[in-house]
Design an enzyme around this catalytic site. Structure first.
Site, short mmCIF file in Angstrom:
data_model
loop_
_atom_site.label_atom_id
_atom_site.label_comp_id
_atom_site.label_asym_id
_atom_site.label_seq_id
_atom_site.Cartn_x
_atom_site.Cartn_y
_atom_site.Cartn_z
N TYR A 118 0.87 -1.19 0.00
CA TYR A 118 0.00 0.00 0.00
C TYR A 118 0.90 1.23 0.00
O TYR A 118 1.81 1.33 0.83
CB TYR A 118 -0.88 0.00 1.26
CG TYR A 118 -1.65 1.29 1.44
CD1 TYR A 118 -2.96 1.42 0.96
CD2 TYR A 118 -1.06 2.41 2.05
CE1 TYR A 118 -3.65 2.60 1.09
CE2 TYR A 118 -1.76 3.60 2.18
CZ TYR A 118 -3.05 3.69 1.70
OH TYR A 118 -3.74 4.87 1.81
N GLU A 206 -3.52 7.57 -4.07
CA GLU A 206 -3.50 6.34 -3.27
C GLU A 206 -3.41 5.13 -4.19
O GLU A 206 -4.26 4.94 -5.06
CB GLU A 206 -4.76 6.24 -2.41
CG GLU A 206 -4.76 5.04 -1.51
CD GLU A 206 -6.05 4.90 -0.71
OE1 GLU A 206 -7.14 4.87 -1.33
OE2 GLU A 206 -5.98 4.82 0.52
#
Ligand code: GDP
Ligand code: MN
Length: 399
Positions: A118, A206
């Site tokens: 991530y 993101e």
């Protein structure tokens, strides 16, 4: 302004970030055509069909599916296109899927497993810096990781004046336990990612997941991007990326008539002038036990036409059960605003059925109160700020 995954990936690719490749399609026939094209370019026989909506969690909601043949590309696209996708991040009624991204399957090149990470870059208002948030526990459940094992999520502040340094990029790659070629790849990846975030004037980039393939390539599989609206004037080419189908229809309409309107979940409609007063009004409504249905700043000119336009926008939200008008009359005198409110409500007599609490403070506020009180309309006037919020609660309890 939020972007679709396919648009965000295009921007990333332009900055040299390696991405899972794909093409967007809005019909199953078109999906098949682009899948064939993708197959020629990448050699990939498996495809991932991904719903393009402005919401994450698509995988969990059935909006991301693998297709193991061209026939499956057709049937899976046919199923996802037009579906009402419900995920933890969509409104409860879901979001209609108008487009799908047909992407190469990057998970099983030769059948081996990949690693998922991530990585996000966002604006940290508290430190006035950009922040890189990253974790070796990427994939679909990053929210659960944040909740149960927050120590597995690293953060790194980056000063906008110096930008991301080689040392920063090294630290990230090391903390993700990468070595050799994969480490070098990750260093280039985060540098290019930060560059994309910075140069596109975004407030969020993101990427979840970022993956490491079996041959040590690092690439972006998903991308969620928010571009700062206030910087859009510097990027005229991004304007065409806007998809109004994804936006709240009342907000779109308000924008067209020049009102600052943000839709919220409560039941008290607010009409206020000035963003500071609007925020204070929302706070006070909450303190009195209510929930604002919107944020609406009518701006400096609270004349009858503008007030009427604002009322029309507010009552479009079926959740509105009372309206609080809280206007400070400085240069616009309160008596003029009061006349504007009365005229607007007379024009809309048959349309507004909810009680309206009016507080006008400033120049000629006493005359304004008389105008409101003697109008014969469904108004409740208030002098003090707190009194206005309490009156809202009272009318809500009695209706
Ligand atoms: P999100 O659920 O909205 O965040 O959508 P993502 O783009 O992150 O995709 C969801 C999940 O689909 C990922 O976490 C992966 O597990 C899976 N996925 C995405 N791309 C591929 C792929 O190329 N191959 C396979 N097998 N799975 C994929
Ligand atoms: Mn994702």
């Amino acid at each position: 302004m939020n972007l679709h995954e396919y648009q965000a990936k295009e921007i990333l690719s332009g900055f040299g970030v390696r991405i899972q490749r794909g093409y967007v399609a809005s019909t199953p026939e078109n999906a098949v055509a682009v899948a064939n094209k993708l197959n020629e370019e990448t050699g990939s026989d498996f495809f991932v069909i991904k719903a393009q909506v402005h919401a994450g969690g698509r995988g969990k909601g059935g909006g991301v599916k693998l297709a193991k043949s061209i026939d499956e590309v057709y049937s899976v696209s046919d199923k996802i296109l037009g579906m009402n996708l419900i995920t933890p991040q969509t409104p409860k009624e879901g979001k209609k899927v108008h487009q799908v991204l047909i992407a190469e399957d990057v998970y099983y090149p030769g059948g081996s497993e990949v690693e998922e990470y991530y990585i996000s870059v966002l604006l940290n208002r508290a430190t006035a810096k950009n922040m890189i948030m990253y974790s070796s526990e990427g994939g679909m459940d990053i929210e659960a990781v944040a909740e149960s094992t927050p120590e597995l999520i690293h953060t790194l502040d980056v000063s906008p004046s110096t930008g991301l340094t080689v040392k920063d990029a090294n630290e990230i790659a090391s903390n993700l336990n990468l070595k050799g070629n994969a480490k070098e790849e990750m260093i280039s990846f985060v540098k290019a990612l930060y560059d994309a975030y910075d140069k596109s004037d975004s407030s969020l980039f993101e990427i979840n997941p970022v993956i490491k393939t079996s041959d040590d390539k690092i690439l972006a599989v998903d991308a969620k991007v928010t571009i700062d609206d206030n910087a859009l004037f510097r990027h005229p080419d991004y304007l065409e990326l806007r998809d109004v189908r994804e936006e709240n229809p009342i907000e779109v309409e308000a924008k067209e008539v020049g009102l600052n309107y943000v839709d919220l979940d409560g039941n008290v409609g607010c009409m206020v002038n000035g963003a500071g007063l609007a925020m204070a009004t929302m706070d006070l409504i909450k303190q009195a036990g209510g929930e604002p249905a919107n944020f609406l700043d009518v701006g400096g000119t609270a004349d009858s036409e503008r007030v009427e336009t604002a009322f029309r926008i507010i009552i479009k939200d079926p959740n509105v059960k009372a309206i609080l008008v809280n206007i400070f009359g400085g240069i616009v005198r309160c008596d003029r605003v009061a006349n504007g409110i009365v005229d607007a409500c007379k024009n809309m007599k048959d349309e507004i059925s909810v009680p309206i609490i009016v507080r006008l403070e400033g120049t000629n506020s006493k005359i304004a109160k008389e105008i409101i009180d003697s109008s014969g309309l469904n108004f409740h006037s208030a002098v003090e700020f707190k009194e206005a919020a309490d009156k809202v609660q009272k009318v809500l309890e009695t209706t």
